[in-house]
Design a protein around this motif. Structure first.
Motif, short mmCIF file in Angstrom:
data_model
loop_
_atom_site.label_atom_id
_atom_site.label_comp_id
_atom_site.label_asym_id
_atom_site.label_seq_id
_atom_site.Cartn_x
_atom_site.Cartn_y
_atom_site.Cartn_z
N ILE A 165 1.69 -3.58 3.62
CA ILE A 165 2.87 -2.82 4.02
C ILE A 165 2.71 -1.43 3.41
N SER A 166 2.86 -0.41 4.24
CA SER A 166 2.62 0.96 3.79
C SER A 166 3.88 1.80 3.94
N ASN A 181 -1.90 -3.39 8.82
CA ASN A 181 -1.35 -2.42 7.88
C ASN A 181 -0.10 -1.83 8.53
N TYR A 182 1.05 -2.28 8.09
CA TYR A 182 2.31 -1.89 8.69
C TYR A 182 2.88 -0.65 8.01
N ALA A 183 2.96 0.44 8.76
CA ALA A 183 3.61 1.64 8.25
C ALA A 183 5.12 1.50 8.41
N ILE A 184 5.83 1.77 7.33
CA ILE A 184 7.30 1.80 7.38
C ILE A 184 7.67 3.10 6.67
N ALA A 206 0.87 -1.18 0.00
CA ALA A 206 0.00 0.00 0.00
C ALA A 206 0.90 1.23 0.00
N SER A 207 0.77 2.07 0.98
CA SER A 207 1.55 3.31 1.02
C SER A 207 1.15 4.04 2.29
N ALA A 208 2.02 4.95 2.72
CA ALA A 208 1.57 5.87 3.76
C ALA A 208 0.30 6.58 3.32
N HIS A 209 0.09 6.65 2.00
CA HIS A 209 -1.13 7.25 1.47
C HIS A 209 -2.35 6.32 1.59
N SER A 210 -2.18 5.15 2.19
CA SER A 210 -3.35 4.37 2.58
C SER A 210 -3.84 4.80 3.96
N LEU A 255 -7.08 -0.25 -1.24
CA LEU A 255 -6.29 -1.46 -1.07
C LEU A 255 -6.21 -1.87 0.39
N ALA A 256 -6.08 -0.90 1.28
CA ALA A 256 -6.06 -1.22 2.71
C ALA A 256 -7.37 -1.85 3.15
N GLY A 257 -8.49 -1.31 2.68
CA GLY A 257 -9.79 -1.88 3.03
C GLY A 257 -9.99 -3.26 2.44
#
Length: 250
Positions: free
Chosen positions: A173-174, A240-243, A131-135, A152-154
């Motif tokens: 993964i975001s 949803n893992y933010a990196i 995904a992205s931080a934009h998720s 995509l996150a949903g």
């Protein structure tokens, strides 16, 4: 760790996808690459990783179906392919909106729906969606990308619930800004949209979002993806893992 596992990684001829493909191959997975690139470059990557390649256009559902049939059952599916366009909403080309939604969101639906029956039959599977931080947060001038990544996150949460009793996990993964061709290629559009220099875009738009003030490395994302494919991550699903260097902590 992944001996006897087969992994399809979309958008894996460069950037994050290639880093993930390398990490999976290093742990013994049989990797199928997908993406665009020069024939010689792709052949070199296949030789390096002991991988095979399918160049299906993921904006075409029929091409996705043909790819999934040709590839056969996979144990690991990494939906990583993506594209970006930067413009104010009133100037956003409708064809760009359609293309971004098709590649960043709809393609993941098609690959997943076709991969799940085989995973269910084997009682094991790993679905990882880049995904992205934009998720998790929005930025101006990226309406299509933000909409697709939120979707995509949903989607990931929904399939995680559907597959929870089948030994199959689904996670996002975001990443924040990772120095990849996708990020580099959006700099000129951002310069135009915001009236900035290249240096200003890098420092005042991209890295301004990340408290660490550095780009995330593709290998960082790959390490997290590899962990999520392991048995130790069998209880992690719908996450949803933010990196993102702290971007979404604010």
């Amino acid at each position: 760790m992944l001996k006897d596992k087969r992994a399809l990684v979309t958008g894996s001829t460069s950037g994050i996808g290639l880093a993930i493909a390398r990490a999976l191959a290093a742990e013994g997975a049989a990797v199928i690459l997908n993406g665009f690139g020069e024939e010689a470059q792709i052949a070199q990557l296949c030789d390096e990783l002991g991988a095979s390649y399918n160049g299906a256009n993921l904006m075409d559902p029929a091409a996705i179906a043909a790819m999934m049939e040709a590839v056969g059952p996979v144990d690991i599916l990494v939906n990583n392919a993506g594209m970006q366009h930067v413009a104010p909403v009133e100037d956003f080309p409708p064809e760009k909106w359609d293309a971004i939604l098709a590649l960043n969101l709809t393609a993941a639906f098609h690959t997943t729906r076709l991969a799940v029956p085989g995973m269910k039959a084997r009682g094991w599977g790993r679905i990882i969606n880049t995904a992205s931080a934009h998720s998790l947060a929005a930025s101006p001038f990226k309406s299509a990308y933000v909409a697709a990544k939120h979707g995509l996150a949903g989607f990931t949460k929904t399939i995680a619930l559907e597959l929870a009793t089948h030994g199959i996990t689904a996670n996002c993964i975001s990443p924040g800004y990772v120095w990849t061709p996708l990020v580099e290629n959006q700099i000129p559009d951002t310069m135009a949209a915001r009236g900035m220099t290249r240096e200003q875009v890098v420092n005042d738009v991209l890295l301004a979002k990340q408290p660490t003030k550095r780009f995330v490395q593709p290998e960082d994302v790959a390490a997290l993806a590899l962990f999520l494919c392991g048995e130790a991550a069998g209880g992690i699903t719908g996450a949803n893992y933010a990196i993102d260097g702290g971007w979404t902590a604010e």
